[in-house]
Design an enzyme around this catalytic site. Structure first.
Site, PDB file in Angstrom:
ATOM      1  N   GLU A 111       0.814  -1.225   0.000  1.00  0.00           N
ATOM      2  CA  GLU A 111       0.000   0.000   0.000  1.00  0.00           C
ATOM      3  C   GLU A 111       0.849   1.277   0.000  1.00  0.00           C
ATOM      4  OE1 GLU A 111      -2.845  -0.603   3.157  1.00  0.00           O
ATOM      5  OE2 GLU A 111      -3.890  -2.166   2.021  1.00  0.00           O
ATOM      6  N   GLU A 154      -5.416  -8.393  -1.979  1.00  0.00           N
ATOM      7  CA  GLU A 154      -5.963  -8.317  -0.621  1.00  0.00           C
ATOM      8  C   GLU A 154      -7.344  -7.698  -0.697  1.00  0.00           C
ATOM      9  OE1 GLU A 154      -3.358  -6.553   2.354  1.00  0.00           O
ATOM     10  OE2 GLU A 154      -5.086  -5.645   3.355  1.00  0.00           O
TER      11      GLU A 154
END
Length: 418
Positions: free
Chosen positions: A98, A217
């Site tokens: 991220e 994810e």
């Protein structure tokens, strides 16, 4: 921040809970012993392993607040070399977590990220040069932003450094949102993720990269989900819908957050018993093949309809989700295919139906019923058999309010499935 043990004679301090730290834990070290224990577990369970590497070593803070400077790969390299030397099987090494676009906590510009990924690919190639199955290189494991992802792909495609373009999805928003259930049962809200999936698919085709798209994810609601929502029956509506949409737009792998942990795990964190999404995932895995079929549903938008070629079987499998709280539906199946006189013709008399509903009609229940029977572990903690009911194929499919139905039509001859 995590580091990896490089010397068995040096102390490798584990993570320690720390409420004042950014993610609630101190910095920590992954020891050789712990890594060995994990791989023993992976071998016993047959797990396929992708490991996310720390992409922050060596960074400096730039004037715009992002992190820059070349990645210091030495610590990660030691883990990769140790893993290869021990003969541990890895499906892939994923770079960072991220850090794309605006990032979560911090960010890295696409050009720098691409440079570092190319370096990592070179290391992996060198370390695994005499090993038959080289792991995939997966990146950037972040939230999709078209410009950032486009630049990253352009800068890495010529070297074929990236095998998988991964992104994360938390389409329901925060687990603290009081309107999670309303969002899950809203067809327009569920459709919102289609833009991300279709845009990335188009970007990959437009740039000509050989990399595949993965959802690396996805847990529905970020921040750990919400108890009795993302770990209850109602969660299966967004989950199965998102699996179907991801397949529709060419996603090759979908990784659920998580197997166990927080309130979005497939297993209950305290009892280890399966939550409803576990059984939804099992049925998807059992029935839905990799080939996706085009579907048009004529009726209420509260019915979500998807179809795949059946897995390890003849015919097709339908997935029907009824988001309506009071109105059921009678669904009939037909085909517009004209390439074969047998296309869409039901040659046999029966189909196999799998009807999923909430125990006691309670959407927040952590027990799911399959054809009216509760799916519960037996005395030996074994998963129950997922048995269908046999139905005359000429009869319409009954989709009850707030229910999910898988339907295997073994005699439905779709040209793509022959």
């Amino acid at each position: 921040m995590v580091t990896y043990q490089t010397d068995p004679n040096k102390v490798c301090k584990p993570f320690v809970a720390n409420a004042s730290a950014y993610f609630g834990y101190s910095d920590g070290c992954l020891s050789f012993a712990r890594w060995d224990e994990l791989h023993e577990f992976f071998n016993k369970t047959g797990a396929v392993v992708v490991f996310g590497l720390n992409a922050l070593n060596g960074r400096i803070t730039l004037a715009d607040g992002s992190l820059g400077g070349p990645w210091n790969h030495t610590n990660a390299e030691s883990l990769i070399r140790y893993t290869a030397k021990k003969g541990y099987t890895m499906l892939g090494w994923e770079f960072g977590n991220e850090l794309s676009g605006e990032g979560v906590g911090t960010r890295i510009h696409a050009a720098q990220y691409a440079e570092d990924v190319i370096k990592l690919k070179s290391l992996v190639d060198q370390i695994y040069q005499d090993i038959p199955d080289e792991p995939l290189l997966i990146a950037p494991a972040g939230f999709y932003e078209e410009n950032w992802y486009g630049e990253f792909i352009d800068l890495t495609k010529s070297s074929s450094s990236v095998n998988v373009i991964s992104h994360h999805l938390y389409s329901l928003g925060s687990g603290k949102d009081e309107h999670l259930v309303r969002n899950i049962l809203d067809p327009f809200y569920l459709d919102g993720v289609s833009w991300t999936l279709s845009n990335l698919s188009a970007l990959i085709k437009r740039t000509g990269t050989s990399a595949a798209a993965w959802v690396g994810e996805a847990g529905g609601a970020y921040g750990g989900g919400r108890h009795l929502v993302t770990d209850s029956f109602v969660s299966s509506f967004w989950y199965l819908d998102q699996l179907a949409l991801s397949s529709k737009y060419g996603t090759k792998t979908y990784c659920r957050q998580s197997l166990i942990g927080e309130c979005y795990g497939l297993l209950d964190t305290n009892t280890f018993k399966p939550n409803p999404d576990y059984y939804s995932a099992l049925l998807w895995h059992k029935l839905m093949g990799p080939k996706v079929l085009s579907v048009n549903f004529n009726g209420t938008n509260k019915i979500r309809a998807y179809a795949h070629c059946a897995k390890h079987s003849k015919g097709i499998t339908l997935l029907l989700l009824n988001l309506d709280q009071t109105i059921g539906a009678q669904v009939e199946v037909s085909s517009k295919a004209t390439n074969s006189s047998n296309s869409g013709h039901l040659m046999e008399s029966t189909r196999e139906d799998y009807h999923l509903t909430a125990a006691d009609g309670n959407l927040y229940s952590q027990t799911v019923l399959l054809n009216g029977e509760a799916l519960l572990l037996n005395f030996f903690d074994e998963i129950p058999a997922l048995k269908p009911i046999k139905v005359d194929s000429s009869q319409p499919i009954n989709v009850a309010p707030l229910s999910i139905v898988f339907v295997h039509l073994p005699s439905f001859r779709a040209p793509a499935c022959l």
